[in-house]
Design a protein around this motif. Sequence first.
Motif, PDB file in Angstrom:
ATOM      1  N   CYS A 154       4.874   8.844  -8.818  1.00 52.49           N
ATOM      2  CA  CYS A 154       6.260   8.349  -8.927  1.00 52.49           C
ATOM      3  C   CYS A 154       7.243   9.328  -8.313  1.00 52.49           C
ATOM      4  O   CYS A 154       8.300   8.931  -7.833  1.00 52.49           O
ATOM      5  CB  CYS A 154       6.636   8.110 -10.386  1.00 52.49           C
ATOM      6  SG  CYS A 154       6.037   6.561 -11.014  1.00 52.49           S
ATOM      7  N   TYR A 155       6.910  10.613  -8.321  1.00 52.67           N
ATOM      8  CA  TYR A 155       7.818  11.610  -7.779  1.00 52.67           C
ATOM      9  C   TYR A 155       7.931  11.549  -6.264  1.00 52.67           C
ATOM     10  O   TYR A 155       8.954  11.921  -5.713  1.00 52.67           O
ATOM     11  CB  TYR A 155       7.405  13.018  -8.211  1.00 52.67           C
ATOM     12  CG  TYR A 155       7.609  13.267  -9.684  1.00 52.67           C
ATOM     13  CD1 TYR A 155       8.727  12.780 -10.342  1.00 52.67           C
ATOM     14  CD2 TYR A 155       6.682  13.973 -10.412  1.00 52.67           C
ATOM     15  CE1 TYR A 155       8.919  12.995 -11.688  1.00 52.67           C
ATOM     16  CE2 TYR A 155       6.866  14.211 -11.768  1.00 52.67           C
ATOM     17  CZ  TYR A 155       7.987  13.715 -12.392  1.00 52.67           C
ATOM     18  OH  TYR A 155       8.172  13.935 -13.725  1.00 52.67           O
ATOM     19  N   ASN A 156       6.892  11.094  -5.577  1.00 50.88           N
ATOM     20  CA  ASN A 156       7.014  10.955  -4.118  1.00 50.88           C
ATOM     21  C   ASN A 156       6.867   9.502  -3.674  1.00 50.88           C
ATOM     22  O   ASN A 156       6.667   9.232  -2.503  1.00 50.88           O
ATOM     23  CB  ASN A 156       6.049  11.878  -3.375  1.00 50.88           C
ATOM     24  CG  ASN A 156       4.603  11.573  -3.634  1.00 50.88           C
ATOM     25  OD1 ASN A 156       4.263  10.696  -4.411  1.00 50.88           O
ATOM     26  ND2 ASN A 156       3.738  12.306  -2.981  1.00 50.88           N
ATOM     27  N   ARG A 157       6.989   8.603  -4.595  1.00 51.07           N
ATOM     28  CA  ARG A 157       7.037   7.158  -4.360  1.00 51.07           C
ATOM     29  C   ARG A 157       5.777   6.617  -3.697  1.00 51.07           C
ATOM     30  O   ARG A 157       5.831   5.609  -2.992  1.00 51.07           O
ATOM     31  CB  ARG A 157       8.295   6.777  -3.584  1.00 51.07           C
ATOM     32  CG  ARG A 157       9.541   7.166  -4.364  1.00 51.07           C
ATOM     33  CD  ARG A 157      10.724   6.325  -4.251  1.00 51.07           C
ATOM     34  NE  ARG A 157      10.571   4.931  -3.989  1.00 51.07           N
ATOM     35  CZ  ARG A 157      11.560   4.170  -3.545  1.00 51.07           C
ATOM     36  NH1 ARG A 157      12.746   4.702  -3.334  1.00 51.07           N
ATOM     37  NH2 ARG A 157      11.378   2.893  -3.321  1.00 51.07           N
ATOM     38  N   LEU A 158       4.641   7.236  -3.953  1.00 57.80           N
ATOM     39  CA  LEU A 158       3.383   6.698  -3.447  1.00 57.80           C
ATOM     40  C   LEU A 158       2.970   5.431  -4.185  1.00 57.80           C
ATOM     41  O   LEU A 158       2.252   4.607  -3.638  1.00 57.80           O
ATOM     42  CB  LEU A 158       2.267   7.747  -3.540  1.00 57.80           C
ATOM     43  CG  LEU A 158       2.267   8.796  -2.455  1.00 57.80           C
ATOM     44  CD1 LEU A 158       1.160   9.811  -2.699  1.00 57.80           C
ATOM     45  CD2 LEU A 158       2.102   8.167  -1.088  1.00 57.80           C
ATOM     46  N   ASN A 159       3.418   5.271  -5.425  1.00 55.37           N
ATOM     47  CA  ASN A 159       3.091   4.043  -6.159  1.00 55.37           C
ATOM     48  C   ASN A 159       3.686   2.805  -5.501  1.00 55.37           C
ATOM     49  O   ASN A 159       3.212   1.693  -5.725  1.00 55.37           O
ATOM     50  CB  ASN A 159       3.582   4.133  -7.612  1.00 55.37           C
ATOM     51  CG  ASN A 159       2.694   5.011  -8.453  1.00 55.37           C
ATOM     52  OD1 ASN A 159       1.496   5.099  -8.237  1.00 55.37           O
ATOM     53  ND2 ASN A 159       3.287   5.681  -9.418  1.00 55.37           N
ATOM     54  N   ASP A 160       4.721   2.985  -4.698  1.00 53.37           N
ATOM     55  CA  ASP A 160       5.347   1.849  -4.010  1.00 53.37           C
ATOM     56  C   ASP A 160       4.350   1.109  -3.125  1.00 53.37           C
ATOM     57  O   ASP A 160       4.556  -0.056  -2.791  1.00 53.37           O
ATOM     58  CB  ASP A 160       6.502   2.315  -3.131  1.00 53.37           C
ATOM     59  CG  ASP A 160       7.674   2.845  -3.933  1.00 53.37           C
ATOM     60  OD1 ASP A 160       7.513   3.159  -5.121  1.00 53.37           O
ATOM     61  OD2 ASP A 160       8.763   2.959  -3.357  1.00 53.37           O
ATOM     62  N   LEU A 161       3.280   1.787  -2.730  1.00 56.41           N
ATOM     63  CA  LEU A 161       2.272   1.179  -1.863  1.00 56.41           C
ATOM     64  C   LEU A 161       1.341   0.251  -2.636  1.00 56.41           C
ATOM     65  O   LEU A 161       0.548  -0.468  -2.038  1.00 56.41           O
ATOM     66  CB  LEU A 161       1.456   2.277  -1.159  1.00 56.41           C
ATOM     67  CG  LEU A 161       2.277   3.247  -0.309  1.00 56.41           C
ATOM     68  CD1 LEU A 161       1.415   4.397   0.176  1.00 56.41           C
ATOM     69  CD2 LEU A 161       2.922   2.520   0.856  1.00 56.41           C
ATOM     70  N   ILE A 162       1.443   0.241  -3.963  1.00 54.69           N
ATOM     71  CA  ILE A 162       0.628  -0.630  -4.808  1.00 54.69           C
ATOM     72  C   ILE A 162       1.455  -1.862  -5.149  1.00 54.69           C
ATOM     73  O   ILE A 162       2.522  -1.761  -5.761  1.00 54.69           O
ATOM     74  CB  ILE A 162       0.181   0.113  -6.084  1.00 54.69           C
ATOM     75  CG1 ILE A 162      -0.641   1.343  -5.692  1.00 54.69           C
ATOM     76  CG2 ILE A 162      -0.605  -0.816  -6.997  1.00 54.69           C
ATOM     77  CD1 ILE A 162      -0.919   2.282  -6.836  1.00 54.69           C
ATOM     78  N   GLU A 163       0.970  -3.021  -4.757  1.00 53.44           N
ATOM     79  CA  GLU A 163       1.744  -4.261  -4.861  1.00 53.44           C
ATOM     80  C   GLU A 163       2.210  -4.578  -6.284  1.00 53.44           C
ATOM     81  O   GLU A 163       3.328  -5.025  -6.498  1.00 53.44           O
ATOM     82  CB  GLU A 163       0.912  -5.426  -4.319  1.00 53.44           C
ATOM     83  CG  GLU A 163       1.699  -6.703  -4.161  1.00 53.44           C
ATOM     84  CD  GLU A 163       0.890  -7.777  -3.476  1.00 53.44           C
ATOM     85  OE1 GLU A 163       0.927  -8.918  -3.964  1.00 53.44           O
ATOM     86  OE2 GLU A 163       0.224  -7.471  -2.470  1.00 53.44           O
ATOM     87  N   SER A 164       1.387  -4.322  -7.290  1.00 55.42           N
ATOM     88  CA  SER A 164       1.729  -4.703  -8.662  1.00 55.42           C
ATOM     89  C   SER A 164       2.547  -3.628  -9.388  1.00 55.42           C
ATOM     90  O   SER A 164       2.932  -3.815 -10.537  1.00 55.42           O
ATOM     91  CB  SER A 164       0.451  -4.987  -9.454  1.00 55.42           C
ATOM     92  OG  SER A 164      -0.343  -3.814  -9.544  1.00 55.42           O
TER      93      SER A 164
END
Length: 114
Positions: A59-69
Amino acid sequence: MAINVGTVNQTETVLRTEGLNIYYGKFLAVRDVWMDVPRNRVTAFIGPSGCGKSTLLRCYNRLNDLIESFRAEGKVFYYGENLYAPHVDPVEVRRKIGMVFQRPNPFPKSIYEN
């Protein structure tokens, strides 16, 4: 600001997390995180496998944004700027906040783009 024997501790907060909830679809993966990460201090996340350490870090480098759900509720600030504000470019965030993975983890792009 903390006062210690007549001196002022001016530790700057680099990352601030306020009421962060992280979801994958309807599944609540991480609940109600409130935390400050100070500058020039070692901060460790310790816990059993599957408890959400990597999910929070992403969440700190917004890598979760790549996960659709993926969906986040709450706020994450980097030097006072909300990383999830509409005007913030996730790619720019990743240029400033890096992550070293335990195993190689390329982005879903070409080798050149990675």
